[in-house]
Design a protein around this motif. Sequence first.
Motif, mmCIF file in Angstrom:
data_model
loop_
_atom_site.group_PDB
_atom_site.id
_atom_site.type_symbol
_atom_site.label_atom_id
_atom_site.label_comp_id
_atom_site.label_asym_id
_atom_site.label_seq_id
_atom_site.Cartn_x
_atom_site.Cartn_y
_atom_site.Cartn_z
ATOM 1 N N GLY A 203 0.827 -1.212 0.000
ATOM 2 C CA GLY A 203 0.000 0.000 0.000
ATOM 3 C C GLY A 203 0.857 1.255 0.000
ATOM 4 N N ALA A 204 1.918 1.247 0.814
ATOM 5 C CA ALA A 204 2.785 2.431 0.892
ATOM 6 C C ALA A 204 3.476 2.675 -0.448
ATOM 7 C CB ALA A 204 3.814 2.255 2.011
ATOM 8 N N ASP A 205 3.880 1.590 -1.111
ATOM 9 C CA ASP A 205 4.535 1.753 -2.430
ATOM 10 C C ASP A 205 3.550 2.324 -3.455
ATOM 11 O OD1 ASP A 205 6.855 0.730 -1.433
ATOM 12 O OD2 ASP A 205 6.571 -1.293 -2.242
ATOM 13 N N ILE A 206 2.344 1.760 -3.442
ATOM 14 C CA ILE A 206 1.336 2.223 -4.419
ATOM 15 C C ILE A 206 0.986 3.690 -4.154
ATOM 16 C CG2 ILE A 206 -1.090 1.926 -5.113
ATOM 17 C CD1 ILE A 206 -0.675 -1.103 -4.659
ATOM 18 N N LEU A 207 0.828 4.002 -2.857
ATOM 19 C CA LEU A 207 0.474 5.383 -2.494
ATOM 20 C C LEU A 207 1.577 6.361 -2.901
ATOM 21 C CD1 LEU A 207 -1.391 7.393 -1.034
ATOM 22 C CD2 LEU A 207 -0.234 6.797 1.104
ATOM 23 N N ARG A 208 2.830 5.975 -2.644
ATOM 24 C CA ARG A 208 3.931 6.888 -2.974
ATOM 25 C C ARG A 208 3.966 7.164 -4.480
ATOM 26 N NH1 ARG A 208 7.653 4.612 -0.206
ATOM 27 N NH2 ARG A 208 8.264 3.286 -1.913
ATOM 28 N N ASP A 209 3.810 6.112 -5.280
ATOM 29 C CA ASP A 209 3.793 6.304 -6.750
ATOM 30 C C ASP A 209 2.638 7.195 -7.175
ATOM 31 O OD1 ASP A 209 5.882 4.692 -7.149
ATOM 32 O OD2 ASP A 209 4.786 3.050 -8.128
ATOM 33 N N PHE A 210 1.486 6.922 -6.577
ATOM 34 C CA PHE A 210 0.269 7.676 -6.910
ATOM 35 C C PHE A 210 0.496 9.174 -6.659
ATOM 36 C CE2 PHE A 210 -3.842 9.271 -5.117
ATOM 37 C CZ PHE A 210 -4.707 9.013 -6.179
ATOM 38 N N VAL A 211 0.977 9.481 -5.466
ATOM 39 C CA VAL A 211 1.147 10.905 -5.110
ATOM 40 C C VAL A 211 2.291 11.527 -5.916
ATOM 41 C CG1 VAL A 211 1.662 12.497 -3.216
ATOM 42 C CG2 VAL A 211 0.127 10.554 -2.830
ATOM 43 N N ASP A 212 3.368 10.759 -6.133
ATOM 44 C CA ASP A 212 4.477 11.283 -6.946
ATOM 45 C C ASP A 212 3.985 11.739 -8.324
ATOM 46 O OD1 ASP A 212 6.550 11.081 -5.147
ATOM 47 O OD2 ASP A 212 7.267 9.140 -5.858
ATOM 48 N N THR A 213 3.024 10.997 -8.865
ATOM 49 C CA THR A 213 2.537 11.340 -10.210
ATOM 50 C C THR A 213 1.780 12.676 -10.202
ATOM 51 O OG1 THR A 213 2.197 8.979 -10.403
ATOM 52 C CG2 THR A 213 1.460 10.294 -12.233
ATOM 53 N N PHE A 214 1.066 12.938 -9.118
ATOM 54 C CA PHE A 214 0.400 14.247 -9.001
ATOM 55 C C PHE A 214 1.449 15.362 -8.879
ATOM 56 C CE2 PHE A 214 -4.201 13.734 -8.455
ATOM 57 C CZ PHE A 214 -4.310 12.357 -8.318
ATOM 58 N N ILE A 215 2.485 15.082 -8.069
ATOM 59 C CA ILE A 215 3.517 16.117 -7.847
ATOM 60 C C ILE A 215 4.180 16.502 -9.179
ATOM 61 C CG2 ILE A 215 5.778 16.567 -6.782
ATOM 62 C CD1 ILE A 215 4.933 14.620 -4.516
ATOM 63 N N ASP A 216 4.429 15.484 -10.006
ATOM 64 C CA ASP A 216 5.179 15.733 -11.249
ATOM 65 C C ASP A 216 4.296 16.077 -12.441
ATOM 66 O OD1 ASP A 216 7.675 15.321 -10.169
ATOM 67 O OD2 ASP A 216 7.571 13.149 -10.408
ATOM 68 N N PHE A 217 2.987 16.100 -12.249
ATOM 69 C CA PHE A 217 2.123 16.303 -13.414
ATOM 70 C C PHE A 217 2.380 17.686 -14.028
ATOM 71 C CE2 PHE A 217 -1.820 16.927 -15.775
ATOM 72 C CZ PHE A 217 -1.787 15.766 -16.522
ATOM 73 N N PRO A 218 2.755 17.728 -15.311
ATOM 74 C CA PRO A 218 3.257 19.002 -15.853
ATOM 75 C C PRO A 218 2.195 19.982 -16.365
ATOM 76 C CG PRO A 218 3.523 17.231 -17.474
ATOM 77 C CD PRO A 218 2.899 16.609 -16.256
ATOM 78 N N LYS A 219 0.970 19.493 -16.570
ATOM 79 C CA LYS A 219 -0.053 20.387 -17.160
ATOM 80 C C LYS A 219 -1.017 20.851 -16.065
ATOM 81 C CE LYS A 219 -0.186 17.404 -21.185
ATOM 82 N NZ LYS A 219 -1.050 16.614 -22.073
ATOM 83 N N PRO A 220 -1.842 21.850 -16.368
ATOM 84 C CA PRO A 220 -2.823 22.266 -15.366
ATOM 85 C C PRO A 220 -3.693 21.089 -14.935
ATOM 86 C CG PRO A 220 -2.761 23.828 -17.178
ATOM 87 C CD PRO A 220 -1.887 22.685 -17.586
ATOM 88 N N LEU A 221 -3.843 20.960 -13.635
ATOM 89 C CA LEU A 221 -4.613 19.863 -13.049
ATOM 90 C C LEU A 221 -5.775 20.502 -12.287
ATOM 91 C CD1 LEU A 221 -4.463 16.784 -12.702
ATOM 92 C CD2 LEU A 221 -3.045 17.158 -10.677
ATOM 93 N N VAL A 222 -6.976 20.128 -12.681
ATOM 94 C CA VAL A 222 -8.163 20.789 -12.131
ATOM 95 C C VAL A 222 -9.063 19.737 -11.487
ATOM 96 C CG1 VAL A 222 -10.211 22.172 -12.728
ATOM 97 C CG2 VAL A 222 -8.064 22.540 -13.960
ATOM 98 N N ALA A 223 -9.654 20.069 -10.333
ATOM 99 C CA ALA A 223 -10.642 19.170 -9.731
ATOM 100 C C ALA A 223 -12.003 19.845 -9.798
ATOM 101 C CB ALA A 223 -10.282 18.874 -8.280
#
Length: 378
Positions: A203-223
């Motif tokens: 779970g910790a590995d999956i979570l870290r990858d998941f959040v890392d992808t948000f951190i590095d996302f290069p385009k505007p990210l909108v919720a």
Amino acid sequence: LLQVVRFLAARVHLGRATMRASQKDFDNAVKQVKLLKEDPGNEVKVKLYALYKQATEGSCNVPKPGVFDFINKVKWDAWNALGSLPKETARQNYVDLVSSLIPSSEASSRGEPGTQEKLLASEDVVVTSEDGITKIVFNRPTKKNAITTQMYQEITQALKTASKDNSAMTVFTGNGDYYSSGNDLTNFTSTPSGNIEEFAKRGADILRDFVDTFIDFPKPLVAVVNGPAVGISVTTLGLFDVVYASDKATFHTPFSHLGQTPEACSSYTFPKIMGPAKANEMLIFGKKLTAGEAYAQGLVTEVFPDSTLQKEVWARLKAYAKLPPNAMRISKSLIKSSSEREKLHAVNAEECTTLQARWLSEECIGAVTSFMSRKAKL
Ligand SMILES: CCCCCC/C=C/C(=O)SCCNC(=O)CCNC(=O)[C@H](O)C(C)(C)COP(=O)(O)OP(=O)(O)OC[C@H]1O[C@@H](n2cnc3c(N)ncnc32)[C@H](O)[C@@H]1OP(=O)(O)O
């Protein structure tokens, strides 16, 4: 042609100043070119040739072909026109050019106006592309869009794909009355071996990858927060660029109630966004915020009446998606600088290690058991 190549090289160099394609991305792109189903045409082939040579050998270092050696002269001219463009930038430009040649059905999206394409074959996370917007939808309305382990991985993959597709921005929203009720608490009990330690590590590995992808996302990210949000669906908002919310949305991070601790860098982003006093009340005491409160505290960009949210927000986003994409990406990379991203990755790693231990605690196991046995609800 020379002027065009020079102009494009300089422009793309500027536009991609903050991007880095890995050697692996480049090697993949080289393979993809060989698999292209449609001939991209001579002009593009010459550009690819020049970028390839620049990326692998650096500046043009061979004598100019004779005037009658037409083909080699055109290729040489294109390579020579790249001047002293750094190898790394040429590699990135090559990868970008190749990804622009891959049809949406193969790569991800091209977003032809008015045509909506489903890009990921999953029931629970639906990814579509239309009008320059890649949309990622939590789609488990009967479970309040709780996020399963598989969904974390699908979203990670969808974001990685969206970061390279032709869309200008990516938008998250939920289907049904909830935006998302956060982590699916049955994740804790559905490990193949039933071994909680194994879940905690994985779970910790999956979570870290998941959040890392948000951190590095290069385009505007909108919720577009269409309804209540709980847990990780709230904390990730601190990594979005813009958050629009329905007036029916609420924002709840009941980590202490669950014997858990904050994730998605919220231990860093929330105090930064709303100040420690307000962040503490949310993250330590689990205070639930209304949409109006979340707006007042800077977590939400704008609140819309639920009845007009969809119409107003999508009209606005479609207009934003027509803005020059490179300018938007560069602005984002200035706002979220590389030193800031480094800090966020470090915070993410620490939060994941902390959670891994928390998931094994009596407090957490007790809270999950209570939920599963229907004794407790938030
Ligand atoms: C790889 C691991 C990474 C982990 C990251 C760490 C993340 C942490 C968090 O996100 S913490 C937050 C976790 N979320 C919760 O604790 C919410 C739990 N759910 C509830 O309290 C309630 O369901 C509710 C308040 C969200 C909604 O209440 P209500 O309107 O009364 O609806 P129901 O409870 O009847 O819900 C309908 C249906 O959905 C199931 N469900 C809802 N949320 C979750 C959930 N988070 N996990 C699992 N299942 C959920 C609920 O059980 C019902 O199912 P049923 O119809 O009974 O089969």
